[in-house]
Write a protein that holds these residues in place. Structure first.
Motif, PDB file in Angstrom:
ATOM      1  N   ALA A  86     -42.876  18.693   2.874  1.00 41.90           N
ATOM      2  CA  ALA A  86     -43.083  18.488   4.310  1.00 41.90           C
ATOM      3  C   ALA A  86     -41.746  18.438   5.044  1.00 41.90           C
ATOM      4  N   ALA A  87     -40.747  17.784   4.464  1.00 34.14           N
ATOM      5  CA  ALA A  87     -39.428  17.723   5.097  1.00 34.14           C
ATOM      6  C   ALA A  87     -38.791  19.112   5.174  1.00 34.14           C
ATOM      7  N   ILE A  88     -38.946  19.897   4.137  1.00 33.97           N
ATOM      8  CA  ILE A  88     -38.399  21.261   4.146  1.00 33.97           C
ATOM      9  C   ILE A  88     -39.109  22.094   5.199  1.00 33.97           C
ATOM     10  N   ASP A  89     -40.437  21.950   5.305  1.00 32.83           N
ATOM     11  CA  ASP A  89     -41.187  22.700   6.315  1.00 32.83           C
ATOM     12  C   ASP A  89     -40.781  22.305   7.728  1.00 32.83           C
ATOM     13  N   ARG A  90     -40.584  20.993   7.979  1.00 36.82           N
ATOM     14  CA  ARG A  90     -40.140  20.548   9.306  1.00 36.82           C
ATOM     15  C   ARG A  90     -38.761  21.092   9.634  1.00 36.82           C
ATOM     16  N   ALA A  91     -37.856  21.061   8.678  1.00 35.26           N
ATOM     17  CA  ALA A  91     -36.508  21.576   8.913  1.00 35.26           C
ATOM     18  C   ALA A  91     -36.537  23.082   9.157  1.00 35.26           C
ATOM     19  N   GLU A  92     -37.378  23.773   8.428  1.00 33.07           N
ATOM     20  CA  GLU A  92     -37.481  25.223   8.589  1.00 33.07           C
ATOM     21  C   GLU A  92     -38.043  25.578   9.959  1.00 33.07           C
ATOM     22  N   SER A  93     -39.080  24.862  10.412  1.00 33.40           N
ATOM     23  CA  SER A  93     -39.676  25.180  11.713  1.00 33.40           C
ATOM     24  C   SER A  93     -38.768  24.761  12.863  1.00 33.40           C
ATOM     25  N   SER A  94     -37.959  23.725  12.694  1.00 31.15           N
ATOM     26  CA  SER A  94     -37.095  23.282  13.787  1.00 31.15           C
ATOM     27  C   SER A  94     -35.909  24.216  13.987  1.00 31.15           C
ATOM     28  N   ARG A  95     -35.662  25.101  13.060  1.00 32.77           N
ATOM     29  CA  ARG A  95     -34.552  26.032  13.215  1.00 32.77           C
ATOM     30  C   ARG A  95     -34.816  26.998  14.371  1.00 32.77           C
ATOM     31  N   THR A  96     -36.042  27.470  14.497  1.00 32.68           N
ATOM     32  CA  THR A  96     -36.365  28.433  15.551  1.00 32.68           C
ATOM     33  C   THR A  96     -37.171  27.824  16.685  1.00 32.68           C
ATOM     34  N   GLU A  97     -37.875  26.729  16.430  1.00 28.82           N
ATOM     35  CA  GLU A  97     -38.696  26.079  17.452  1.00 28.82           C
ATOM     36  C   GLU A  97     -38.385  24.587  17.475  1.00 28.82           C
ATOM     37  N   PRO A  98     -37.307  24.179  18.140  1.00 24.52           N
ATOM     38  CA  PRO A  98     -36.986  22.752  18.153  1.00 24.52           C
ATOM     39  C   PRO A  98     -38.048  21.953  18.905  1.00 24.52           C
ATOM     40  N   THR A  99     -38.233  20.718  18.502  1.00 29.42           N
ATOM     41  CA  THR A  99     -39.219  19.876  19.171  1.00 29.42           C
ATOM     42  C   THR A  99     -38.711  19.511  20.561  1.00 29.42           C
ATOM     43  N   VAL A 100     -39.625  19.452  21.507  1.00 29.50           N
ATOM     44  CA  VAL A 100     -39.285  19.132  22.887  1.00 29.50           C
ATOM     45  C   VAL A 100     -39.609  17.666  23.122  1.00 29.50           C
ATOM     46  N   VAL A 101     -38.654  16.928  23.681  1.00 33.90           N
ATOM     47  CA  VAL A 101     -38.855  15.514  23.969  1.00 33.90           C
ATOM     48  C   VAL A 101     -38.852  15.317  25.475  1.00 33.90           C
ATOM     49  N   SER A 102     -39.552  14.279  25.932  1.00 29.98           N
ATOM     50  CA  SER A 102     -39.625  14.027  27.368  1.00 29.98           C
ATOM     51  C   SER A 102     -38.611  12.983  27.819  1.00 29.98           C
ATOM     52  N   ALA A 103     -38.051  12.217  26.884  1.00 32.98           N
ATOM     53  CA  ALA A 103     -37.085  11.173  27.245  1.00 32.98           C
ATOM     54  C   ALA A 103     -36.205  10.893  26.027  1.00 32.98           C
ATOM     55  N   PRO A 104     -35.015  10.322  26.281  1.00 29.40           N
ATOM     56  CA  PRO A 104     -34.181   9.955  25.133  1.00 29.40           C
ATOM     57  C   PRO A 104     -34.822   8.803  24.365  1.00 29.40           C
ATOM     58  N   PRO A 105     -34.441   8.597  23.124  1.00 27.04           N
ATOM     59  CA  PRO A 105     -35.027   7.498  22.355  1.00 27.04           C
ATOM     60  C   PRO A 105     -34.660   6.159  22.973  1.00 27.04           C
ATOM     61  N   PRO A 106     -35.517   5.148  22.849  1.00 23.95           N
ATOM     62  CA  PRO A 106     -35.218   3.843  23.457  1.00 23.95           C
ATOM     63  C   PRO A 106     -34.030   3.177  22.766  1.00 23.95           C
ATOM     64  N   ARG A 107     -33.308   2.397  23.553  1.00 24.04           N
ATOM     65  CA  ARG A 107     -32.171   1.656  22.995  1.00 24.04           C
ATOM     66  C   ARG A 107     -32.687   0.439  22.244  1.00 24.04           C
ATOM     67  N   PRO A 108     -32.020   0.046  21.197  1.00 23.30           N
ATOM     68  CA  PRO A 108     -32.458  -1.148  20.475  1.00 23.30           C
ATOM     69  C   PRO A 108     -32.267  -2.393  21.345  1.00 23.30           C
ATOM     70  N   ALA A 109     -33.189  -3.351  21.212  1.00 22.50           N
ATOM     71  CA  ALA A 109     -33.114  -4.587  21.990  1.00 22.50           C
ATOM     72  C   ALA A 109     -32.006  -5.483  21.451  1.00 22.50           C
ATOM     73  N   GLY A 110     -31.438  -6.278  22.322  1.00 24.40           N
ATOM     74  CA  GLY A 110     -30.413  -7.240  21.926  1.00 24.40           C
ATOM     75  C   GLY A 110     -29.018  -6.663  22.041  1.00 24.40           C
TER      76      GLY A 110
END
Length: 94
Positions: free
Chosen positions: A53-77
């Motif tokens: 599954a990790a190899i498949d995700r890496a292979e697909s992200s090479r040509t079709e990167p995942t689209v995000v709507s916002a940056p990741p949240p900052r850690p609390a504290g």
């Protein structure tokens, strides 16, 4: 450990798992005992599902990167202070 493919004239294809480079060019068929020559095939390595599954995700992200709507949240504290390298302790600080 890779799978090697052999072809018996009477029984068809035979897959054998052997260490890398340890497969003989001819193998006795486990069913009838006749000589089964090794076939040249694409490499087939056995791996667990998580690795595949990790190899498949890496292979697909090479040509079709995942689209995000916002940056990741900052850690609390508060953020921990960076660890200073003892090799640079004697250097002058600004």
């Amino acid at each position: 450990m890779p799978l090697y493919a052999y072809r018996c004239d009477e029984d068809g294809p035979v897959d054998v798992m052997r260490p890398m480079g340890a497969a003989p060019p001819v193998l006795a068929c486990p069913t009838c005992g006749a000589d089964a020559p090794r076939m040249i095939t694409a490499p087939r390595l056995r791996a667990d599902r998580a690795r595949v599954a990790a190899i498949d995700r890496a292979e697909s992200s090479r040509t079709e990167p995942t689209v995000v709507s916002a940056p990741p949240p900052r850690p609390a504290g508060p953020r921990p202070a960076p660890r200073l390298d003892p090799r640079t302790a004697a250097l002058p600080r600004p």
